[in-house]
Structure formats: C-alpha cells, structure tokens
Design an enzyme around this catalytic site. Sequence first.
Site, PDB file in Angstrom:
ATOM      1  N   ASP A 128      -9.296  10.749  -3.879  1.00  0.00           N
ATOM      2  CA  ASP A 128     -10.703  11.087  -3.643  1.00  0.00           C
ATOM      3  C   ASP A 128     -10.944  12.587  -3.538  1.00  0.00           C
ATOM      4  O   ASP A 128     -11.856  13.027  -2.836  1.00  0.00           O
ATOM      5  CB  ASP A 128     -11.224  10.386  -2.363  1.00  0.00           C
ATOM      6  CG  ASP A 128     -11.001   8.890  -2.422  1.00  0.00           C
ATOM      7  OD1 ASP A 128     -11.119   8.319  -3.519  1.00  0.00           O
ATOM      8  OD2 ASP A 128     -10.693   8.293  -1.370  1.00  0.00           O
ATOM      9  N   GLY A 174     -11.679   5.013  -7.582  1.00  0.00           N
ATOM     10  CA  GLY A 174     -13.137   5.108  -7.559  1.00  0.00           C
ATOM     11  C   GLY A 174     -13.493   6.547  -7.838  1.00  0.00           C
ATOM     12  O   GLY A 174     -13.287   7.405  -6.986  1.00  0.00           O
ATOM     13  N   HIS A 175     -13.935   6.830  -9.054  1.00  0.00           N
ATOM     14  CA  HIS A 175     -14.213   8.209  -9.458  1.00  0.00           C
ATOM     15  C   HIS A 175     -15.717   8.398  -9.603  1.00  0.00           C
ATOM     16  O   HIS A 175     -16.360   7.710 -10.397  1.00  0.00           O
ATOM     17  CB  HIS A 175     -13.495   8.530 -10.777  1.00  0.00           C
ATOM     18  CG  HIS A 175     -12.005   8.465 -10.661  1.00  0.00           C
ATOM     19  ND1 HIS A 175     -11.160   8.705 -11.702  1.00  0.00           N
ATOM     20  CD2 HIS A 175     -11.201   8.202  -9.593  1.00  0.00           C
ATOM     21  CE1 HIS A 175      -9.901   8.585 -11.286  1.00  0.00           C
ATOM     22  NE2 HIS A 175      -9.910   8.266 -10.019  1.00  0.00           N
ATOM     23  N   THR A 176     -16.251   9.333  -8.841  1.00  0.00           N
ATOM     24  CA  THR A 176     -17.698   9.546  -8.840  1.00  0.00           C
ATOM     25  C   THR A 176     -18.065  10.682  -9.792  1.00  0.00           C
ATOM     26  O   THR A 176     -17.446  11.735  -9.762  1.00  0.00           O
ATOM     27  CB  THR A 176     -18.176   9.942  -7.422  1.00  0.00           C
ATOM     28  OG1 THR A 176     -17.591   9.048  -6.493  1.00  0.00           O
ATOM     29  CG2 THR A 176     -19.683   9.908  -7.302  1.00  0.00           C
ATOM     30  N   THR A 183     -15.216   5.229  -2.231  1.00  0.00           N
ATOM     31  CA  THR A 183     -16.029   4.871  -3.402  1.00  0.00           C
ATOM     32  C   THR A 183     -15.749   3.424  -3.814  1.00  0.00           C
ATOM     33  O   THR A 183     -16.612   2.740  -4.354  1.00  0.00           O
ATOM     34  CB  THR A 183     -15.654   5.803  -4.591  1.00  0.00           C
ATOM     35  OG1 THR A 183     -15.697   7.151  -4.112  1.00  0.00           O
ATOM     36  CG2 THR A 183     -16.589   5.662  -5.755  1.00  0.00           C
ATOM     37  N   THR A 184     -14.532   2.938  -3.545  1.00  0.00           N
ATOM     38  CA  THR A 184     -14.156   1.591  -3.957  1.00  0.00           C
ATOM     39  C   THR A 184     -14.380   0.571  -2.841  1.00  0.00           C
ATOM     40  O   THR A 184     -14.909  -0.504  -3.071  1.00  0.00           O
ATOM     41  CB  THR A 184     -12.675   1.591  -4.409  1.00  0.00           C
ATOM     42  OG1 THR A 184     -12.559   2.470  -5.517  1.00  0.00           O
ATOM     43  CG2 THR A 184     -12.197   0.206  -4.820  1.00  0.00           C
ATOM     44  N   GLY A 214     -15.617   1.456   0.516  1.00  0.00           N
ATOM     45  CA  GLY A 214     -16.608   1.848   1.522  1.00  0.00           C
ATOM     46  C   GLY A 214     -15.993   2.160   2.884  1.00  0.00           C
ATOM     47  O   GLY A 214     -16.713   2.445   3.839  1.00  0.00           O
ATOM     48  N   ARG A 262     -13.150   7.443   5.452  1.00  0.00           N
ATOM     49  CA  ARG A 262     -11.898   8.149   5.146  1.00  0.00           C
ATOM     50  C   ARG A 262     -11.448   8.929   6.383  1.00  0.00           C
ATOM     51  O   ARG A 262     -12.284   9.504   7.089  1.00  0.00           O
ATOM     52  CB  ARG A 262     -12.105   9.116   3.981  1.00  0.00           C
ATOM     53  CG  ARG A 262     -12.443   8.397   2.673  1.00  0.00           C
ATOM     54  CD  ARG A 262     -12.784   9.403   1.570  1.00  0.00           C
ATOM     55  NE  ARG A 262     -13.147   8.720   0.331  1.00  0.00           N
ATOM     56  CZ  ARG A 262     -14.000   9.210  -0.562  1.00  0.00           C
ATOM     57  NH1 ARG A 262     -14.583  10.374  -0.375  1.00  0.00           N
ATOM     58  NH2 ARG A 262     -14.273   8.530  -1.667  1.00  0.00           N
ATOM     59  N   ASP A 270     -18.140  23.448   0.378  1.00  0.00           N
ATOM     60  CA  ASP A 270     -19.419  23.425   1.122  1.00  0.00           C
ATOM     61  C   ASP A 270     -19.324  22.649   2.437  1.00  0.00           C
ATOM     62  O   ASP A 270     -20.022  22.948   3.389  1.00  0.00           O
ATOM     63  CB  ASP A 270     -20.511  22.800   0.235  1.00  0.00           C
ATOM     64  CG  ASP A 270     -20.108  21.437  -0.330  1.00  0.00           C
ATOM     65  OD1 ASP A 270     -19.088  21.384  -1.051  1.00  0.00           O
ATOM     66  OD2 ASP A 270     -20.800  20.435  -0.048  1.00  0.00           O
ATOM     67  N   VAL A 316     -18.682  23.493  -4.997  1.00  0.00           N
ATOM     68  CA  VAL A 316     -19.496  23.690  -3.788  1.00  0.00           C
ATOM     69  C   VAL A 316     -20.576  22.615  -3.648  1.00  0.00           C
ATOM     70  O   VAL A 316     -21.546  22.785  -2.926  1.00  0.00           O
ATOM     71  CB  VAL A 316     -20.130  25.102  -3.778  1.00  0.00           C
ATOM     72  CG1 VAL A 316     -19.047  26.166  -3.615  1.00  0.00           C
ATOM     73  CG2 VAL A 316     -20.961  25.351  -5.032  1.00  0.00           C
TER      74      VAL A 316
HETATM   75  P1  GDP Z   1     -12.038  10.960  -7.048  1.00  0.00           P
HETATM   76  O1  GDP Z   1     -11.541   9.596  -6.707  1.00  0.00           O
HETATM   77  O2  GDP Z   1     -10.970  11.993  -6.928  1.00  0.00           O
HETATM   78  O3  GDP Z   1     -12.747  11.027  -8.360  1.00  0.00           O
HETATM   79  O4  GDP Z   1     -13.101  11.334  -5.914  1.00  0.00           O
HETATM   80  P2  GDP Z   1     -14.272  10.382  -5.338  1.00  0.00           P
HETATM   81  O5  GDP Z   1     -15.347  10.277  -6.341  1.00  0.00           O
HETATM   82  O6  GDP Z   1     -13.707   9.117  -4.793  1.00  0.00           O
HETATM   83  O7  GDP Z   1     -14.731  11.199  -4.070  1.00  0.00           O
HETATM   84  C1  GDP Z   1     -15.213  12.510  -4.156  1.00  0.00           C
HETATM   85  C2  GDP Z   1     -16.631  12.552  -3.576  1.00  0.00           C
HETATM   86  O8  GDP Z   1     -17.012  13.886  -3.327  1.00  0.00           O
HETATM   87  C3  GDP Z   1     -17.668  11.994  -4.514  1.00  0.00           C
HETATM   88  O9  GDP Z   1     -18.689  11.380  -3.761  1.00  0.00           O
HETATM   89  C4  GDP Z   1     -18.212  13.236  -5.224  1.00  0.00           C
HETATM   90  O10 GDP Z   1     -19.550  13.075  -5.695  1.00  0.00           O
HETATM   91  C5  GDP Z   1     -18.157  14.243  -4.097  1.00  0.00           C
HETATM   92  N1  GDP Z   1     -17.919  15.641  -4.485  1.00  0.00           N
HETATM   93  C6  GDP Z   1     -17.160  16.125  -5.500  1.00  0.00           C
HETATM   94  N2  GDP Z   1     -17.127  17.478  -5.430  1.00  0.00           N
HETATM   95  C7  GDP Z   1     -17.858  17.828  -4.357  1.00  0.00           C
HETATM   96  C8  GDP Z   1     -18.167  19.076  -3.735  1.00  0.00           C
HETATM   97  O11 GDP Z   1     -17.734  20.139  -4.139  1.00  0.00           O
HETATM   98  N3  GDP Z   1     -18.935  19.026  -2.611  1.00  0.00           N
HETATM   99  C9  GDP Z   1     -19.436  17.874  -2.091  1.00  0.00           C
HETATM  100  N4  GDP Z   1     -20.179  17.929  -0.988  1.00  0.00           N
HETATM  101  N5  GDP Z   1     -19.156  16.686  -2.654  1.00  0.00           N
HETATM  102  C10 GDP Z   1     -18.376  16.667  -3.758  1.00  0.00           C
HETATM  103  P1  IMO Z   2      -8.898   7.506  -6.390  1.00  0.00           P
HETATM  104  O1  IMO Z   2      -8.502   7.447  -7.839  1.00  0.00           O
HETATM  105  C1  IMO Z   2      -7.881   6.915  -2.169  1.00  0.00           C
HETATM  106  C2  IMO Z   2      -4.733   4.009  -1.290  1.00  0.00           C
HETATM  107  C3  IMO Z   2      -5.263   2.818  -0.501  1.00  0.00           C
HETATM  108  C4  IMO Z   2      -4.019   2.441   0.288  1.00  0.00           C
HETATM  109  C5  IMO Z   2      -2.897   2.693  -0.724  1.00  0.00           C
HETATM  110  C6  IMO Z   2      -2.439   1.460  -1.460  1.00  0.00           C
HETATM  111  O2  IMO Z   2     -10.308   7.119  -6.156  1.00  0.00           O
HETATM  112  O3  IMO Z   2      -8.511   8.808  -5.782  1.00  0.00           O
HETATM  113  P2  IMO Z   2      -3.499  -0.053  -3.361  1.00  0.00           P
HETATM  114  O4  IMO Z   2      -4.772  -0.861  -3.362  1.00  0.00           O
HETATM  115  O5  IMO Z   2      -3.427   0.943  -4.459  1.00  0.00           O
HETATM  116  O6  IMO Z   2      -2.272  -0.903  -3.283  1.00  0.00           O
HETATM  117  O7  IMO Z   2      -3.539   0.747  -1.966  1.00  0.00           O
HETATM  118  O8  IMO Z   2      -3.399   3.633  -1.653  1.00  0.00           O
HETATM  119  N1  IMO Z   2      -5.460   4.311  -2.547  1.00  0.00           N
HETATM  120  C7  IMO Z   2      -6.396   5.248  -2.650  1.00  0.00           C
HETATM  121  N2  IMO Z   2      -6.955   6.061  -1.719  1.00  0.00           N
HETATM  122  N3  IMO Z   2      -8.283   7.017  -3.453  1.00  0.00           N
HETATM  123  C8  IMO Z   2      -7.727   6.225  -4.397  1.00  0.00           C
HETATM  124  O9  IMO Z   2      -8.007   6.344  -5.718  1.00  0.00           O
HETATM  125  C9  IMO Z   2      -6.752   5.267  -4.015  1.00  0.00           C
HETATM  126  N4  IMO Z   2      -6.040   4.345  -4.676  1.00  0.00           N
HETATM  127  C10 IMO Z   2      -5.239   3.775  -3.770  1.00  0.00           C
HETATM  128  O10 IMO Z   2      -6.337   3.199   0.334  1.00  0.00           O
HETATM  129  O11 IMO Z   2      -3.853   3.324   1.368  1.00  0.00           O
HETATM  130 MG    MG Z   3     -11.960   8.043  -5.376  1.00  0.00          MG
END
Ligand code: GDP
Ligand code: IMO
Ligand code: MG
Length: 452
Positions: free
Chosen positions: A30, A57-59, A327-328, A330, A333, A361, A442
């Site tokens: 995340d 879960g990629h936003t 993101t996946t 809820g 964190r 930020d 940011v």
């Molecule tokens: P990923 O799994 O690595 O793609 O990351 P996630 O999407 O699960 O979580 C990152 C969260 O931070 C998302 O809600 C993004 O929209 C948000 N985000 C990304 N960059 C920034 C940033 O620079 N600042 C803030 N406040 N939010 C960000």
């Molecule tokens: P993104 O791509 C954050 C964590 C789970 C758990 C461990 C094992 O959005 O960054 P699993 O279901 O894979 O067997 O769970 O790994 N986990 C993540 N945590 N972001 C993720 O993906 C994750 N994918 C798995 O929370 O601790």
């Molecule tokens: Mg994620």
Amino acid sequence: MATQIENATVQSSQPGLGAHGAVVGLQWGDEGKGKIVDVLCEQYDVIVRYNGGANAGHTVIIGDQKYALHLLPSGILSPGKLSVIGNGVVIDPAKLLEEIDGLATRGVEVGDNLRISDRAHLVMPYHKLQDALMEAALSAARGDGKKIGTTGRGIGPAYADKASRSTAFRVGELYDADHFREKMAYVATIKNAMLKALAQVAGAEFEPINPDQLAEQYLEFGQILQPHVCDTTKLLHDQMAAGKHLLFEGANACMLDIDHGTYPFVTSSNCSSLGIYPGSGVPGGRIGRLVGIVKAYTTRVGGGPFPTELDDAVGQKMRDQGHEYGTTTGRPRRCGWQDLMVLNYSAQICGATELAIMKLDVLAGLDTLRLCTGYEVDGKKLDCFPADASVLERVTPVYEDMEGFGEDVTKCRSFGELPAAAQRYIERIEAFAGVPVSTISVGPERTQTLNR
Ligand code: GDP
Ligand code: IMO
Ligand code: MG
C-alpha cells in the site's frame, strides 16, 4: 547461418537491454504503487502484473474518478496500453470478471488490451474457504488468537496447490472441458477430506464442494475470458523484439516476499522484484529502471513484527490524515515511523535504481519526524536485517530525530517549493538508502507528483 542473421536483426531492433522498468513496493504494501504505475504508464507500452492475486488493492485517481484495481494491471486505465496478467499471478476468475464489468460500467475499455497467461493458476472458492479455515484453526490450535491476518482471498492455498502440483488448475486447463470436469471430480474428493478435518480444528461448519457445479461454473468463466487468454511469455518476448517497452507492476511488497520478507508474516509469492523473472518469463538483465515505492512513513496490514509501529496519537494521526484503511479489506492499517533498516534492506533485495517517496503530505503538522536508523537486541546493535521474525519482534529501534514541517505541501509542484525541513527529511532518507529519490508524492492525484 541464416538463422543467426535473422536473430541478429531481431536483437538490433530491440531497445537496449535494460530498457524496461518496474515499480515495486519496498515496505509492507500500500505504498502507492498504483499511482506511480499510472503516472509512468505513458513512457511504456505494456504493463505487466507478475505476482499475487486479488489480495492486492491498487488505487488510481484520474480527475474526479477513483479506481481500485485488484487483479488488473493499473495500465488498464490508460488508453492504448497493453495490460498483461503474467503466469506468476493467481487468478480468481469471479473477481476478475467483476473487476472488468465494474470498469466497463464506468466506460473503461477492457478488450484486446488485456492478455491473461494460460500458465497462471486459478483461485477456487475452496482456496478462500481453506484460507479462512486455516486462520481460524491456527488461532484455535495456538490458543492465543495469533494468525497471519491474510486478506482471505485464497492466495496462500492457491500457491500451495501450485507447488503441490497434482491438485492445481492453470488457466489453460479451462479449454479442455472433459479433462477439467474429470480432474475437478478427484480434486474435490481430496479437498473435501482435507477441509472437513481443518473445519473440525477450527470449530467451523463445512459444506462439501460440489465438483460438477464448480466445474461448470469455471468452464463458463473460461469461455468469457477466452479472448484474453494466450501464451503471455511468448507475447512479452515478441513485444520486446518489436521494440516495445515493458513496465512491471509489483503487487504486495518486498517485506511480504515469501523468501525475503518477514516470514511467516508474508504473502505466498515473490513480490519483490525477484519475482518478475519467474512470474513473467522475462529473463534478468532486461530491467534498467527499478522504481522502489516507499511511503514517507510506514504502514502494515495484518499480523507480524513492525518495529517502528506507533500505538498512540501520532499513529492515529497518520491513519486519519493518510486514510490508512485497506483498499482490499477495509482493515485499519497499522502506522509507524519511517524505518530505514527496512528501506535499505528492501532497496538492496529489489535492486532499486530510484525511489519514489509517497504521502509526504500526511506528515505535515508533526513537530518531530523520527527515522529508524538501526536496531538493537539485548543492548547489541544488529549489523544486518534479521532473517527471523521473532528477532525482529524483539528489536528496539534506534531513532534519529528531525525537525517536522507545519506547512501543507499538497500544492507544491517542485522539490524547491517544499518547506526546508521536508527537503532535509527527503535528503536524509536518500543519503541513508544510497539510492536517488526521483519522485515525491504530495497527494493522491496525478498532478501531485514532484520530479527531481
Ligand atoms: P498500492 O497498493 O501500493 O497501490 O497502494 P494503495 O492504493 O493500496 O494505497 C495507497 C493510498 O494512498 C491510496 O488511497 C492512494 O490514493 C493514496 N495516495 C497515493 N499517493 C498519495 C500521496 O502522496 N498522498 C496522499 N495523501 N495519498 C496518496
Ligand atoms: P498491495 O498490492 C498490504 C498482507 C496481508 C497479510 C499478508 C498475507 O495492495 O500493496 P495474503 O492474503 O496475501 O495471504 O495475506 O500479506 N498483504 C498485503 N498488505 N497490501 C497488499 O497488497 C497486501 N497483500 C497481502 O494483509 O498480512
Ligand atoms: Mg494496496
């Protein structure tokens, strides 16, 4: 001789070795990989997922639209790009179709721009059941309620079946209906026996798998997905030979890597950059640009050691300001200070050539920013990142304190516009990691991205 000349021609039309890129998380997930893949997309032709499944879960935020992608590469949102789900991914077809349909209702085209590997493995409903039962059984058998805290998406059991071989299904098997039905019948016999025993330990109810129903459901999924399915290894090599540039999108993150992460509190794939090669069929040496994604602080979801975790008002402030909820799933964190021991270790494992520091930020308004620059156990400083999670559980972080910044940085558009204290914080991270910081984020939007 002719073959040699032909090959030489093919080689010379390719971009130089190292012309391809990758985006990989350097913490526990995340970090903001989705945002950076979206930003970098315009420089590449093909976006490739190589590991994980719907646990990711990629936003991505484009204008006033927010997308959460789980199985589809983030490139799917950029017109004209080819998105590839490689052989290293475990695919839950019901989730994938839900994601495709969800995008279609929002006007995002998913057609010839999506390819799915025929070698990728299938996640079955019983994998998700096994995931949940195993967590409950573990907790019950241990008696202390401790578990991995998985996403419940069936990831571990699907990869376990892949390694076991005889009970696994690959996407390509969906196209031989007789074989699929026959195999499902005997796999169900084995799974039903296993799951019944597991349910007993977990103290849960168990409804046996109906193999006929399941086979028909999956064969139907297979028909819907068929236009996308191909040999993606060949496709990627053809694309490279045609001069196209690939961008690999890591799911999960380096500290969750099954070999190099905080085992056993990890996921079940090689989610560091080391998984790119087996998970796509593209050999090492092709990736010249490896962007390590790191938050300005640290978060983690699920169980496992987290030395710099803050179980206080500062941690809560990070969670509130950073909207740190999964993101996946809820789930809230866990939040804590930036851990440079983690960053140095994962940047090394992944071969990061540059860093993108995200969510700067969120730290605005904190008087002091702490950076963990070492670990001590029993009064002794560790000289490397511990392999054993139980050691990591016992470390005391050694902190270096830096002055915080009060100003809102969300409107800054260059490094020079950042408050001096924020610049010093970034520079300190860069110096400790020994990897240049190329990007600072940011805010969640595309425009809130500073290049250095
Ligand atoms: P990923 O799994 O690595 O793609 O990351 P996630 O999407 O699960 O979580 C990152 C969260 O931070 C998302 O809600 C993004 O929209 C948000 N985000 C990304 N960059 C920034 C940033 O620079 N600042 C803030 N406040 N939010 C960000
Ligand atoms: P993104 O791509 C954050 C964590 C789970 C758990 C461990 C094992 O959005 O960054 P699993 O279901 O894979 O067997 O769970 O790994 N986990 C993540 N945590 N972001 C993720 O993906 C994750 N994918 C798995 O929370 O601790
Ligand atoms: Mg994620």
